[in-house]
Motif scaffolding. Structure first.
Motif, PDB file in Angstrom:
ATOM      1  N   ILE A  49     -12.763  -4.888  -0.235  1.00 14.76           N
ATOM      2  CA  ILE A  49     -11.609  -4.182   0.317  1.00 14.76           C
ATOM      3  C   ILE A  49     -10.837  -3.507  -0.828  1.00 14.76           C
ATOM      4  CG2 ILE A  49      -9.442  -4.383   1.613  1.00 14.76           C
ATOM      5  CD1 ILE A  49     -10.633  -6.849   2.993  1.00 14.76           C
ATOM      6  N   ILE A  81       0.833  -1.207   0.000  1.00 16.62           N
ATOM      7  CA  ILE A  81       0.000   0.000   0.000  1.00 16.62           C
ATOM      8  C   ILE A  81       0.870   1.262   0.000  1.00 16.62           C
ATOM      9  CG2 ILE A  81      -0.332   0.407   2.512  1.00 16.62           C
ATOM     10  CD1 ILE A  81      -3.359   0.784   1.835  1.00 16.62           C
ATOM     11  N   MET A  82       2.114   1.129   0.485  1.00 12.28           N
ATOM     12  CA  MET A  82       3.039   2.260   0.502  1.00 12.28           C
ATOM     13  C   MET A  82       3.470   2.664  -0.920  1.00 12.28           C
ATOM     14  SD  MET A  82       3.002   2.747   3.682  1.00 12.28           S
ATOM     15  CE  MET A  82       4.148   4.093   3.906  1.00 12.28           C
ATOM     16  N   LEU A 108      -4.443  -6.862  -4.293  1.00 11.22           N
ATOM     17  CA  LEU A 108      -5.791  -7.291  -3.878  1.00 11.22           C
ATOM     18  C   LEU A 108      -6.422  -8.182  -4.945  1.00 11.22           C
ATOM     19  CD1 LEU A 108      -7.167  -3.976  -2.316  1.00 11.22           C
ATOM     20  CD2 LEU A 108      -6.474  -6.035  -1.100  1.00 11.22           C
ATOM     21  N   TYR A 163      -8.081   0.144  -1.743  1.00 12.62           N
ATOM     22  CA  TYR A 163      -7.134   1.112  -1.192  1.00 12.62           C
ATOM     23  C   TYR A 163      -7.873   2.111  -0.295  1.00 12.62           C
ATOM     24  CZ  TYR A 163      -3.581   4.820  -1.237  1.00 12.62           C
ATOM     25  OH  TYR A 163      -2.673   5.769  -0.874  1.00 12.62           O
ATOM     26  N   ASP A 164      -9.031   2.600  -0.787  1.00  9.42           N
ATOM     27  CA  ASP A 164      -9.797   3.611  -0.042  1.00  9.42           C
ATOM     28  C   ASP A 164     -10.281   3.098   1.312  1.00  9.42           C
ATOM     29  OD1 ASP A 164      -9.457   5.544  -1.921  1.00  9.42           O
ATOM     30  OD2 ASP A 164     -11.303   5.054  -3.020  1.00  9.42           O
ATOM     31  N   TRP A 177      -7.356   4.397   8.300  1.00  7.92           N
ATOM     32  CA  TRP A 177      -6.156   4.893   8.982  1.00  7.92           C
ATOM     33  C   TRP A 177      -6.090   6.416   9.064  1.00  7.92           C
ATOM     34  CZ3 TRP A 177      -2.115   1.057   6.490  1.00  7.92           C
ATOM     35  CH2 TRP A 177      -2.115  -0.138   7.233  1.00  7.92           C
ATOM     36  N   VAL A 226      -8.869   0.924   3.295  1.00  8.50           N
ATOM     37  CA  VAL A 226      -7.742   0.935   4.240  1.00  8.50           C
ATOM     38  C   VAL A 226      -7.327   2.377   4.559  1.00  8.50           C
ATOM     39  CG1 VAL A 226      -5.400   0.097   4.688  1.00  8.50           C
ATOM     40  CG2 VAL A 226      -6.953  -1.262   3.265  1.00  8.50           C
ATOM     41  N   ALA A 227      -7.259   3.222   3.514  1.00  6.52           N
ATOM     42  CA  ALA A 227      -6.836   4.619   3.699  1.00  6.52           C
ATOM     43  C   ALA A 227      -7.808   5.374   4.613  1.00  6.52           C
ATOM     44  CB  ALA A 227      -6.729   5.312   2.341  1.00  6.52           C
ATOM     45  N   GLU A 243      -1.953   3.427  -4.878  1.00  8.06           N
ATOM     46  CA  GLU A 243      -3.254   2.814  -5.098  1.00  8.06           C
ATOM     47  C   GLU A 243      -3.233   1.701  -6.156  1.00  8.06           C
ATOM     48  OE1 GLU A 243      -6.242   5.793  -5.346  1.00  8.06           O
ATOM     49  OE2 GLU A 243      -7.854   4.349  -5.653  1.00  8.06           O
ATOM     50  N   PHE A 252       1.918   5.552   6.837  1.00 10.23           N
ATOM     51  CA  PHE A 252       0.944   5.732   5.748  1.00 10.23           C
ATOM     52  C   PHE A 252       0.244   7.083   5.891  1.00 10.23           C
ATOM     53  CE2 PHE A 252      -3.288   5.331   3.870  1.00 10.23           C
ATOM     54  CZ  PHE A 252      -2.991   4.827   2.620  1.00 10.23           C
ATOM     55  N   PHE A 264      -1.372  -1.471  -4.994  1.00  9.94           N
ATOM     56  CA  PHE A 264      -2.146  -2.188  -3.968  1.00  9.94           C
ATOM     57  C   PHE A 264      -3.340  -2.907  -4.603  1.00  9.94           C
ATOM     58  CE2 PHE A 264      -4.967  -2.174  -0.069  1.00  9.94           C
ATOM     59  CZ  PHE A 264      -4.174  -3.056   0.653  1.00  9.94           C
ATOM     60  N   ALA A 265      -3.957  -2.276  -5.617  1.00 10.26           N
ATOM     61  CA  ALA A 265      -5.094  -2.892  -6.311  1.00 10.26           C
ATOM     62  C   ALA A 265      -4.668  -4.203  -6.981  1.00 10.26           C
ATOM     63  CB  ALA A 265      -5.666  -1.921  -7.341  1.00 10.26           C
TER      64      ALA A 265
END
Lengths: 130, 128
Positions: B51, A47-48, A58, B53-54, B60, B56-57, A51, B126, A54-55
């Motif tokens: 699930i 995730i770092m 997933l 990115y949004d 946090w 999780v973002a 987007e 993050f 990370f997609a």
């Protein structure tokens, strides 16, 4: 290597009854969850990188084979948690063998429905249900 | 003789292995609460296919961000320490040759420290 195999073989062929099966399953589910934990920290680390990256990660978990493994993961965590609770109760309370037998049955009364519910939510989308 | 009488003969003497045994019981109860809740939240309530990115973002960086970051770091530390101590016991049970035993336990320690650092870095740094 032969030594490791023989130690492992002795461990699984010892005829210890329900407590022994509980131990084998506790160990297998524990190793499985611990290995997934390493993978899970690596996937979350992506995730770092933003987007899109990370997609993609997933997306790997959306695969039907991965969804099936997810059911095993859920079962493993739930079994390990409730069998672990049984171990703690037996360790600190030292109940009679009759009570220990009841506790073992109680573990499955909790683990089976919880796992089935979670399995339904996990697998239904693959078959276009829900 | 009941189990209780036999167990009462043992005195708590401390030492690393006794504390490791005790830690597994304590962290086990903690994980029964926080890991099982995490599992049911992500797999049954939110569900894995939802699930993103949004998700999780938002968790946090939203109003409850500090709570969730603390929760996730607690989960990280308890789950990894519990899991790797378990793996250490597995190594001790099956790998008896001294050299290999030490090798695998050292390997576990390196992996443990690496993933805990990666996990903590992700949770804390993050920004969205």
């Amino acid at each position: 290597m032969g030594h490791v195999i023989s130690a492992f073989w002795k461990g699984i062929t010892y005829k210890g009854g329900p407590g022994h099966y509980a131990f084998i399953l506790h160990r297998l589910t524990g190793i499985g969850v611990a290995l997934f934990l390493i993978l899970h920290i690596l996937d979350n680390f992506i995730i770092m990188f933003g987007e899109e990256a990370f997609a993609e990660v997933l997306n790997l978990y959306a695969n039907p084979v991965m969804r099936l493994l997810e059911v095993f993961l859920i079962f493993s965590v739930i079994y390990h948690a409730f069998n672990g609770l049984r171990v703690i109760i037996v360790d600190f309370w030292a109940p009679s063998s009759h009570v220990q037998r009841t506790l073992w049955i109680l573990v499955w009364i909790v683990v089976i429905p919880l796992s089935l519910i979670a399995a339904w939510f996990t697998l239904a989308p693959i078959f276009g249900l829900r | 003789m009941s189990n209780r009488t036999e167990l009462s003969k043992f005195k708590f003497q401390g030492g690393f292995e006794t504390w490791a045994w005790f830690f597994m019981r304590i962290s086990g109860v903690v994980l029964l609460l926080i890991a099982v809740f995490h599992l049911l939240l992500m797999h049954v309530y939110i569900q894995v296919e939802n699930i993103t990115y949004d998700v999780v973002a938002n968790r946090w960086t939203g109003a409850w961000g500090p709570f969730w970051r603390t929760y996730d770091v607690a989960l990280l530390i308890f789950a990894l320490t519990h899991g790797f101590n378990g793996l250490r016991w597995v190594v001790d049970d099956y790998i008896h040759r001294a050299g290999w035993n030490v090798f695998f336990k050292a390997l576990l320690l390196v992996i443990y420290l690496t993933v805990i650092a990666m996990g903590a870095y992700t949770v804390f740094s993050f920004t969205g």
